[in-house]
Design a protein around this motif. Structure first.
Motif, PDB file in Angstrom:
ATOM      1  N   HIS A  58      59.282 -19.350 -39.126  1.00  0.00           N
ATOM      2  CA  HIS A  58      59.901 -20.657 -38.928  1.00  0.00           C
ATOM      3  C   HIS A  58      59.255 -21.409 -37.765  1.00  0.00           C
ATOM      4  O   HIS A  58      59.057 -22.626 -37.838  1.00  0.00           O
ATOM      5  CB  HIS A  58      61.402 -20.492 -38.691  1.00  0.00           C
ATOM      6  CG  HIS A  58      62.143 -20.047 -39.907  1.00  0.00           C
ATOM      7  ND1 HIS A  58      63.518 -19.944 -39.952  1.00  0.00           N
ATOM      8  CD2 HIS A  58      61.707 -19.671 -41.137  1.00  0.00           C
ATOM      9  CE1 HIS A  58      63.893 -19.540 -41.146  1.00  0.00           C
ATOM     10  NE2 HIS A  58      62.815 -19.353 -41.868  1.00  0.00           N
ATOM     11  N   ARG A  59      58.919 -20.672 -36.691  1.00  0.00           N
ATOM     12  CA  ARG A  59      58.265 -21.331 -35.556  1.00  0.00           C
ATOM     13  C   ARG A  59      56.907 -21.895 -35.967  1.00  0.00           C
ATOM     14  O   ARG A  59      56.563 -23.036 -35.616  1.00  0.00           O
ATOM     15  CB  ARG A  59      58.100 -20.330 -34.413  1.00  0.00           C
ATOM     16  CG  ARG A  59      57.494 -20.963 -33.152  1.00  0.00           C
ATOM     17  CD  ARG A  59      57.248 -19.931 -32.070  1.00  0.00           C
ATOM     18  NE  ARG A  59      58.463 -19.257 -31.674  1.00  0.00           N
ATOM     19  CZ  ARG A  59      58.700 -17.970 -31.821  1.00  0.00           C
ATOM     20  NH1 ARG A  59      57.780 -17.205 -32.381  1.00  0.00           N
ATOM     21  NH2 ARG A  59      59.832 -17.435 -31.424  1.00  0.00           N
ATOM     22  N   LYS A  98      57.393 -24.904 -38.273  1.00  0.00           N
ATOM     23  CA  LYS A  98      57.902 -26.040 -37.515  1.00  0.00           C
ATOM     24  C   LYS A  98      56.786 -26.735 -36.756  1.00  0.00           C
ATOM     25  O   LYS A  98      56.714 -27.965 -36.706  1.00  0.00           O
ATOM     26  CB  LYS A  98      59.000 -25.586 -36.547  1.00  0.00           C
ATOM     27  CG  LYS A  98      59.710 -26.729 -35.845  1.00  0.00           C
ATOM     28  CD  LYS A  98      60.861 -26.209 -34.998  1.00  0.00           C
ATOM     29  CE  LYS A  98      61.602 -27.355 -34.327  1.00  0.00           C
ATOM     30  NZ  LYS A  98      62.732 -26.857 -33.491  1.00  0.00           N
ATOM     31  N   GLN A  99      55.876 -25.950 -36.168  1.00  0.00           N
ATOM     32  CA  GLN A  99      54.742 -26.532 -35.453  1.00  0.00           C
ATOM     33  C   GLN A  99      53.848 -27.344 -36.382  1.00  0.00           C
ATOM     34  O   GLN A  99      53.279 -28.357 -35.988  1.00  0.00           O
ATOM     35  CB  GLN A  99      53.936 -25.420 -34.779  1.00  0.00           C
ATOM     36  CG  GLN A  99      54.655 -24.750 -33.614  1.00  0.00           C
ATOM     37  CD  GLN A  99      53.898 -23.545 -33.090  1.00  0.00           C
ATOM     38  OE1 GLN A  99      52.929 -23.072 -33.696  1.00  0.00           O
ATOM     39  NE2 GLN A  99      54.326 -23.027 -31.941  1.00  0.00           N
ATOM     40  N   LYS A 144      54.951 -28.876 -38.986  1.00  0.00           N
ATOM     41  CA  LYS A 144      55.824 -29.856 -39.628  1.00  0.00           C
ATOM     42  C   LYS A 144      56.017 -29.545 -41.110  1.00  0.00           C
ATOM     43  O   LYS A 144      56.087 -30.450 -41.954  1.00  0.00           O
ATOM     44  CB  LYS A 144      55.293 -31.275 -39.424  1.00  0.00           C
ATOM     45  CG  LYS A 144      55.221 -31.681 -37.950  1.00  0.00           C
ATOM     46  CD  LYS A 144      54.774 -33.129 -37.761  1.00  0.00           C
ATOM     47  CE  LYS A 144      54.757 -33.483 -36.277  1.00  0.00           C
ATOM     48  NZ  LYS A 144      54.319 -34.876 -36.040  1.00  0.00           N
ATOM     49  N   LEU A 163      58.548 -27.215 -41.849  1.00  0.00           N
ATOM     50  CA  LEU A 163      59.917 -26.705 -41.888  1.00  0.00           C
ATOM     51  C   LEU A 163      60.881 -27.851 -41.677  1.00  0.00           C
ATOM     52  O   LEU A 163      60.755 -28.611 -40.721  1.00  0.00           O
ATOM     53  CB  LEU A 163      60.128 -25.649 -40.795  1.00  0.00           C
ATOM     54  CG  LEU A 163      61.565 -25.121 -40.642  1.00  0.00           C
ATOM     55  CD1 LEU A 163      61.969 -24.311 -41.871  1.00  0.00           C
ATOM     56  CD2 LEU A 163      61.699 -24.276 -39.380  1.00  0.00           C
ATOM     57  N   PRO A 190      64.667 -28.355 -40.974  1.00  0.00           N
ATOM     58  CA  PRO A 190      65.855 -27.594 -40.593  1.00  0.00           C
ATOM     59  C   PRO A 190      67.162 -28.359 -40.804  1.00  0.00           C
ATOM     60  O   PRO A 190      67.944 -28.550 -39.880  1.00  0.00           O
ATOM     61  CB  PRO A 190      65.597 -27.316 -39.111  1.00  0.00           C
ATOM     62  CG  PRO A 190      64.857 -28.528 -38.653  1.00  0.00           C
ATOM     63  CD  PRO A 190      63.998 -28.961 -39.807  1.00  0.00           C
TER      64      PRO A 190
END
Length: 344
Positions: A149-150, A153-154, A156, A158, A160
């Motif tokens: 997930h990290r 997310k980095q 873009k 993910l 949330p």
């Protein structure tokens, strides 16, 4: 345009994402981060049903592939996720001793079931000994999911927040959600499937499970199984005690009743002092016939489901993700036992 949208970030979603990255397919993941069965579980991998000493469905066959994927993730991220730990199944009678001895001679069980031993484990009385299982252990799913997930997310990739099914737009050659286009969407929502208008007709029952986080003097290199399990939480000095089975409560809220139930059972099993420091709960995505749910929507070929992994999702998810994607990409057959067509 992406190749896939994945809805759900538990072990099913992780397995899909891992397999898609191996195939160099583009995707985005929708996961709200709310409590899920994966993070509420102990992450045990064990292909033997210890109540009856019989093999679990496809578990031994699929375990090798699953561990390969988890070890590959370890190598890529540099974070240890797989912990090989023996399971000590407490034997309760002479009859169970005979059952264990008989089952351990089965060709499919010899790899896992060892002889009954009479080792001294602090705090646990076992006059009939322990049946030992090898090639078992724990997968630190929290670490796997957090790392994925990290990274997403980095990049873009993910999103949330809650996926609103009514905002999904269906087109002949693609689907679109909030301006994001993809060729296919795979729903891996666990018990959240009950709110999915495209697949909610499927017969998922869902079973609530709760576990306690405790501090004990138990050695970290063993898992104890009796009428509950007592398993170390990797890379901590804590243990997890579980699990309950509730077929009526469909919330992810820990309950006082489960806390007392597990505490009483632990006190009966483990005769040394222990301290309860936390409690977890989640809904297992169980199906009435105890088989996973894979396949395509009957009316829209862009909609797919990957669900119903039940209590052994750690073992089943990686290989089933491969099978589903092989089906989508190459037209290879699904396992008949998992195909949602079995429900009409």
């Amino acid at each position: 345009m992406y190749h896939y949208l994945i809805v759900g970030g538990g072990i099913a979603g992780w397995s899909l994402a891992w397999e898609l990255r191996k195939r160099q397919k583009t995707f985005v993941l929708f996961d709200r981060g709310e409590p899920k069965a994966t993070t509420a579980s102990a992450g045990l991998y064990n292909p033997v049903i210890l109540k009856r000493f019989t093999p679990a469905w496809k578990a031994s066959e699929f375990l090798e592939y699953a561990l390969l994927q988890y070890h590959s993730a370890e190598m890529q991220t540099g974070k240890k996720s797989v912990f090989s730990i023996k399971i000590y199944r407490k034997i309760h009678s002479a009859g169970e001793q005979n059952q264990w001895d008989t089952a351990s001679q089965h060709p499919g069980m010899k790899k896992y079931m060892r002889n009954i031993v009479h080792e001294q484990i602090p705090g646990i009385e076992a006059p009939f000994g322990f049946g030992v299982l090898e090639n078992t252990g724990i997968v630190d799913t929290a670490s796997l999911l957090t790392t994925l997930h990290r990274e997403l997310k980095q990049k873009k990739l993910l999103f949330p927040y809650r996926f609103e099914h009514e905002n999904l737009q269906l087109h002949p050659d693609y689907i679109e959600y909030e301006g994001i286009r993809a060729r296919n969407i795979i729903f891996a929502e666990g018990f959240g499937m009950k709110k999915n208008p495209f697949f909610k007709h499927l017969p998922m029952t869902g079973t609530k499970g709760e576990a306690l986080i405790v501090e004990t003097e138990m050695p970290p290199e063993v898992i104890i199984k009796s009428n509950i399990f007592l398993a170390p939480i990797p890379q901590t000095r804590q243990s997890l005690v579980g699990s309950t089975y509730d077929w009526t409560d469909k919330t992810s809220t820990p309950t006082a009743q489960a806390r007392k139930n597990l505490s009483d059972k632990l006190q009966s099993l483990y005769r040394l002092p222990f301290k309860i420091i936390g409690q977890k709960a989640g809904i297992r995505p169980t199906v009435k016939d105890r088989r996973p749910l894979l396949g395509r929507h009957s009316e829209n070929p862009r909609l797919w489901i990957f669900n119903g992994l039940g209590t052994r999702g750690i073992i089943l998810a990686p290989k089933l993700a491969k099978i589903l994607l092989d089906h989508i990409e190459f037209g290879l057959p699904l396992l008949p036992e998992t195909d949602i067509k079995r429900f009409g």
